[in-house]
Design a protein around this motif. Structure first.
Motif, mmCIF file in Angstrom:
data_model
loop_
_atom_site.group_PDB
_atom_site.id
_atom_site.type_symbol
_atom_site.label_atom_id
_atom_site.label_comp_id
_atom_site.label_asym_id
_atom_site.label_seq_id
_atom_site.Cartn_x
_atom_site.Cartn_y
_atom_site.Cartn_z
ATOM 1 N N ARG A 1 -9.768 -1.590 3.746
ATOM 2 C CA ARG A 1 -9.567 -1.364 5.173
ATOM 3 C C ARG A 1 -8.493 -2.302 5.729
ATOM 4 N NH1 ARG A 1 -11.368 3.464 6.195
ATOM 5 N NH2 ARG A 1 -11.237 2.975 8.412
ATOM 6 N N ALA A 2 -8.439 -3.525 5.213
ATOM 7 C CA ALA A 2 -7.404 -4.454 5.667
ATOM 8 C C ALA A 2 -6.015 -3.935 5.311
ATOM 9 C CB ALA A 2 -7.631 -5.835 5.055
ATOM 10 N N PHE A 3 -5.863 -3.382 4.116
ATOM 11 C CA PHE A 3 -4.576 -2.787 3.741
ATOM 12 C C PHE A 3 -4.274 -1.566 4.604
ATOM 13 C CE2 PHE A 3 -4.710 -5.350 -0.140
ATOM 14 C CZ PHE A 3 -3.364 -5.647 -0.302
ATOM 15 N N LEU A 4 -5.277 -0.732 4.849
ATOM 16 C CA LEU A 4 -5.064 0.454 5.683
ATOM 17 C C LEU A 4 -4.624 0.075 7.087
ATOM 18 C CD1 LEU A 4 -8.084 2.606 4.501
ATOM 19 C CD2 LEU A 4 -5.676 3.281 4.360
ATOM 20 N N ASP A 5 -5.114 -1.034 7.572
ATOM 21 C CA ASP A 5 -4.767 -1.468 8.921
ATOM 22 C C ASP A 5 -3.315 -1.901 9.045
ATOM 23 O OD1 ASP A 5 -7.266 -0.908 9.933
ATOM 24 O OD2 ASP A 5 -8.016 -2.966 9.724
ATOM 25 N N THR A 6 -2.624 -2.092 7.917
ATOM 26 C CA THR A 6 -1.205 -2.445 7.964
ATOM 27 C C THR A 6 -0.316 -1.226 8.149
ATOM 28 O OG1 THR A 6 -0.818 -2.261 5.564
ATOM 29 C CG2 THR A 6 -1.655 -4.375 6.392
ATOM 30 N N LEU A 7 -0.877 -0.021 8.009
ATOM 31 C CA LEU A 7 -0.085 1.204 8.088
ATOM 32 C C LEU A 7 -0.085 1.772 9.498
ATOM 33 C CD1 LEU A 7 -1.239 3.140 4.891
ATOM 34 C CD2 LEU A 7 0.712 1.599 5.142
ATOM 35 N N PRO A 8 1.007 2.443 9.887
ATOM 36 C CA PRO A 8 0.972 3.210 11.138
ATOM 37 C C PRO A 8 -0.125 4.272 11.055
ATOM 38 C CG PRO A 8 3.224 3.027 10.293
ATOM 39 C CD PRO A 8 2.312 2.514 9.211
ATOM 40 N N LYS A 9 -0.829 4.490 12.135
ATOM 41 C CA LYS A 9 -1.985 5.382 12.129
ATOM 42 C C LYS A 9 -1.625 6.789 11.676
ATOM 43 C CE LYS A 9 -4.496 2.895 15.750
ATOM 44 N NZ LYS A 9 -5.426 2.272 14.812
ATOM 45 N N LEU B 1 0.816 -1.212 0.000
ATOM 46 C CA LEU B 1 0.000 0.000 0.000
ATOM 47 C C LEU B 1 0.849 1.262 0.000
ATOM 48 C CD1 LEU B 1 -2.663 1.497 0.075
ATOM 49 C CD2 LEU B 1 -2.757 1.120 2.553
ATOM 50 N N VAL B 2 1.971 1.267 0.709
ATOM 51 C CA VAL B 2 2.832 2.451 0.715
ATOM 52 C C VAL B 2 3.313 2.759 -0.699
ATOM 53 C CG1 VAL B 2 4.984 3.447 1.574
ATOM 54 C CG2 VAL B 2 3.527 2.122 3.108
ATOM 55 N N GLU B 3 3.717 1.721 -1.428
ATOM 56 C CA GLU B 3 4.140 1.915 -2.813
ATOM 57 C C GLU B 3 2.984 2.439 -3.660
ATOM 58 O OE1 GLU B 3 7.231 -0.356 -5.276
ATOM 59 O OE2 GLU B 3 5.411 -1.587 -5.433
ATOM 60 N N ALA B 4 1.799 1.863 -3.473
ATOM 61 C CA ALA B 4 0.629 2.322 -4.225
ATOM 62 C C ALA B 4 0.348 3.792 -3.969
ATOM 63 C CB ALA B 4 -0.584 1.470 -3.860
#
Length: 256
Positions: A241-249, A205-208
């Motif tokens: 949302r599952a991908f978002l949950d992998t990121l620091p808030k 997701l960060v790359e995206a």
């Protein structure tokens, strides 16, 4: 949440594209458009259909139903070899011919198109500069290069014949984090300089969020959401949302 780019004519269009193998649905009525200057990132878990979508674009696979068009022309109307020569394809394993020099690898498609040697050499030097490499690299062979250098050469080769559509299948996944960041920034520079349309597969997701103009979230072959990076934190679908949950808030700030 769906986000379409208004106004600009699409360079690439998917219209209700499905693909099945042995009665199993791999892609289900997938529709999207990509304009010149845009990068559509296909984001999803393994097995979501991302790479299958890429292979349908250059007819390594054929849709079970629906249509894919480039500049308004159905891809089935193209000779497959002609089609592939007009599309740049960059993969994680680089795909460089090990016994050829860098210049020869970059010039593969121009050579097939009958460009004279002087023109091929000139183009190779030009493209090496565009991807941040010096002309001295041209005489080397792939095994003499670092992973980051090989990936830059692969991008240069994808651009060599003036392709306006580039396909990237997790191209930076095997690189170390620093080199990966450098390649992402190089990709943004190439897109700005060449105004190509690109479809980029990743599960990062960060790359995206770094490289996309829009992000298409795929889940079990279906388009679950389509959003710009700015919109993505507000997407409410399960996979997003599952991908978002992998990121620091703190990365995306407050979420809806």
């Amino acid at each position: 949440m769906l986000s379409e780019r208004p106004g600009a004519p699409p360079h690439l269009s998917f219209c209700d594209v499905s693909y099945q193998v042995g009665g199993r649905s791999v892609l289900d009525r997938l529709s999207f458009q990509v304009c010149l200057g845009e990068t559509l990132v296909l984001l999803g878990r393994s097995g979501s259909g991302k790479t299958t979508a890429l292979r349908l674009i250059n007819r390594l696979l054929e849709p079970t139903s629906g249509s894919i068009s480039i500049e308004g022309r159905d891809t089935r109307a193209f000779d497959p070899i002609e089609l592939r020569r007009g599309i740049g394809y960059v993969i994680q394993e680089f795909g460089l011919l090990p016994h050829w020099t860098v210049d020869q690898n970059i010039s593969l498609v121009p050579r097939l198109l009958g460009w004279p040697p002087a023109r091929r050499k000139e183009k190779a030097v030009e493209l090496l500069a565009q991807v941040g490499l010096g002309p001295d690299i041209g005489a080397r062979r792939p095994h003499e290069l670092s992973g980051g250098q090989r990936q830059r050469v692969a991008v240069a080769r994808a651009l060599a014949a003036g392709a306006r559509l580039l396909l990237f299948d997790e191209p930076f996944g095997a690189l170390d984090p620093v080199t990966r960041h450098e390649m992402q920034q190089q990709f943004l520079a190439v897109r700005a300089n060449f105004q190509v349309a690109s479809v980029f597969v990743t599960h990062d997701l960060v790359e995206a969020l770094t490289i996309a103009t829009r992000i298409a979230v795929l889940d079990r072959g279906k388009l679950e959401a389509l959003a710009t990076p700015a919109e993505f934190s507000h997407v409410q679908t399960p996979t997003a949302r599952a991908f978002l949950d992998t990121l620091p808030k703190e990365m995306l700030g407050p979420r809806a």
